[in-house]
Scaffold this motif. Structure first.
Motif: not given
Length: 141
Positions: A47-54, A115-128
């Motif tokens: 999951v971490r690798a997939s999120a990082k690939d993004r 305007l407020v923005l958020r990550f579409r997936h919380p695991k991508v934010r966590e990986t960032v």
């Protein structure tokens, strides 16, 4: 049910919540939990690798904006991101458009004009966040 194991309802709910409905993430998380990993702190390598690939191949401006949004919190006000961005507002808007088109960020519906923005997936934010240095994680405050 995962393989021959029936996961408790609270674990299934947690997997669904943390995977944000992404089937690949949900299966990887469920498999890790079924194998007995600590339920308090699990984040499968796949999951971490997939999120990082993004975000790993983003241009510098886009990565900087993504990092600012990650540090700003689960929901990042545009004004906070703008304070951290080293460039024109037009360039920032173009960069945000790119991140939204790549399904990394999304606009949060607001009743106000802010305007407020958020990550579409919380695991991508966590990986960032985990890919950033501690110094960089203090950045937009």
């Amino acid at each position: 049910v995962l393989g021959d194991k029936l996961l408790p309802a609270d674990v299934v709910d947690r997997v669904w919540r943390e995977s944000a409905g992404n089937p690949a993430f949900a299966l990887a998380m469920g498999a890790e939990l079924a194998d007995g990993v600590d339920e308090e702190d699990f984040f499968p390598t796949s999951v971490r690798a997939s999120a990082k690939d993004r975000f790993s191949t983003l241009p510098p401006d886009a990565l900087a904006v993504l990092q600012a949004a990650a540090v700003a919190g689960a929901e990042a006000p545009y004004a906070t991101i703008a304070k951290c961005f080293d460039g024109t507002e037009d360039r920032l808007v173009g960069t945000l458009d790119t991140l939204i088109d790549k399904l990394l960020l999304e606009e949060v519906p607001q009743e106000s004009a802010d305007l407020v923005l958020r990550f579409r997936h919380p695991k991508v934010r966590e990986t960032v966040l985990t890919e950033m240095t501690a110094t960089r994680r203090r950045w937009p405050r």
